[in-house]
Design an enzyme around this catalytic site. Structure first.
Site, PDB file in Angstrom:
ATOM      1  N   HIS A   7       0.830  -1.208   0.000  1.00 28.36           N
ATOM      2  CA  HIS A   7       0.000   0.000   0.000  1.00 28.36           C
ATOM      3  C   HIS A   7       0.861   1.253   0.000  1.00 28.36           C
ATOM      4  O   HIS A   7       2.039   1.211   0.320  1.00 28.36           O
ATOM      5  CB  HIS A   7      -0.997   0.049   1.170  1.00 28.36           C
ATOM      6  CG  HIS A   7      -0.372   0.018   2.534  1.00 28.36           C
ATOM      7  ND1 HIS A   7      -0.164  -1.132   3.243  1.00 28.36           N
ATOM      8  CD2 HIS A   7       0.071   1.022   3.328  1.00 28.36           C
ATOM      9  CE1 HIS A   7       0.376  -0.850   4.416  1.00 28.36           C
ATOM     10  NE2 HIS A   7       0.541   0.459   4.493  1.00 28.36           N
ATOM     11  N   HIS A  79       3.980   7.105   3.908  1.00 24.78           N
ATOM     12  CA  HIS A  79       4.891   5.964   3.755  1.00 24.78           C
ATOM     13  C   HIS A  79       4.411   5.053   2.630  1.00 24.78           C
ATOM     14  O   HIS A  79       3.283   5.179   2.155  1.00 24.78           O
ATOM     15  CB  HIS A  79       5.059   5.177   5.059  1.00 24.78           C
ATOM     16  CG  HIS A  79       3.837   4.471   5.565  1.00 24.78           C
ATOM     17  ND1 HIS A  79       2.959   5.036   6.473  1.00 24.78           N
ATOM     18  CD2 HIS A  79       3.338   3.238   5.306  1.00 24.78           C
ATOM     19  CE1 HIS A  79       1.993   4.176   6.741  1.00 24.78           C
ATOM     20  NE2 HIS A  79       2.184   3.067   6.046  1.00 24.78           N
ATOM     21  N   GLU A 130       7.543   0.960   5.186  1.00 22.44           N
ATOM     22  CA  GLU A 130       6.983  -0.073   6.046  1.00 22.44           C
ATOM     23  C   GLU A 130       7.213  -1.418   5.356  1.00 22.44           C
ATOM     24  O   GLU A 130       7.028  -1.534   4.132  1.00 22.44           O
ATOM     25  CB  GLU A 130       5.474   0.165   6.211  1.00 22.44           C
ATOM     26  CG  GLU A 130       4.764  -0.868   7.064  1.00 22.44           C
ATOM     27  CD  GLU A 130       3.268  -0.583   7.234  1.00 22.44           C
ATOM     28  OE1 GLU A 130       2.685   0.175   6.426  1.00 22.44           O
ATOM     29  OE2 GLU A 130       2.680  -1.133   8.186  1.00 22.44           O
TER      30      GLU A 130
HETATM   31 CO    CO Z   1       0.996   1.294   6.306  1.00 25.73          CO
END
Ligand code: CO
Length: 134
Positions: A7, A79, A130
């Site tokens: 994502h 992020h 991440e």
């Molecule tokens: Co995230």
């Protein structure tokens, strides 16, 4: 080591307004808000055919994204999340290569109920990364 893009996360000041924007103006499939108290955020996931968008807004008084929104009051890309097969092996390889893992260095359970870690943006071209074990 890294696999698919899981994502892209966008910090937003108003989760309802951002959800409406994606649902209405962009015609996306927008999920319900989920509180993530361990991460100090409330998230909404938007399912796209090839990835997801994560809308983030602060939860509680010392949210890790409060400072980001103070600097970017209308929101911004916060992020990106890459998938890894083995988060401990990935972490150890990154540390051996001099990258910094944020926090304790131990994975936390993320919004998809899977282990996640964050990498220092200064080590990755100004991008907070991440990692999620899938
Ligand atoms: Co995230």
């Amino acid at each position: 080591m890294i696999g698919r893009l899981n994502h892209v996360a966008i910090a937003v000041p108003d989760l309802g307004a951002a959800s409406d924007l994606y649902r209405g103006t962009l015609g996306a499939s927008v999920g319900p808000p989920q509180d993530e108290p361990d991460h100090g955020v409330t998230v909404v996931f938007i399912e796209l055919p090839n990835t997801k968008i994560e809308l983030l807004t602060p939860l509680g008084t010392d949210s890790p994204i409060a400072g980001f929104l103070a600097k970017n009051p209308s929101g911004g890309i916060h992020h990106i999340c890459y998938e890894v097969d083995d988060i401990i092996a990935a972490r150890d390889q990154l540390l051996a290569n001099g990258a910094r893992v944020l926090g304790s260095g131990e994975p936390k359970i993320g919004a998809h109920k899977k282990p996640v870690l964050f990498l220092h943006p200064k080590d990755f071209n100004g991008t907070l990364i991440e990692l999620e074990q899938t």
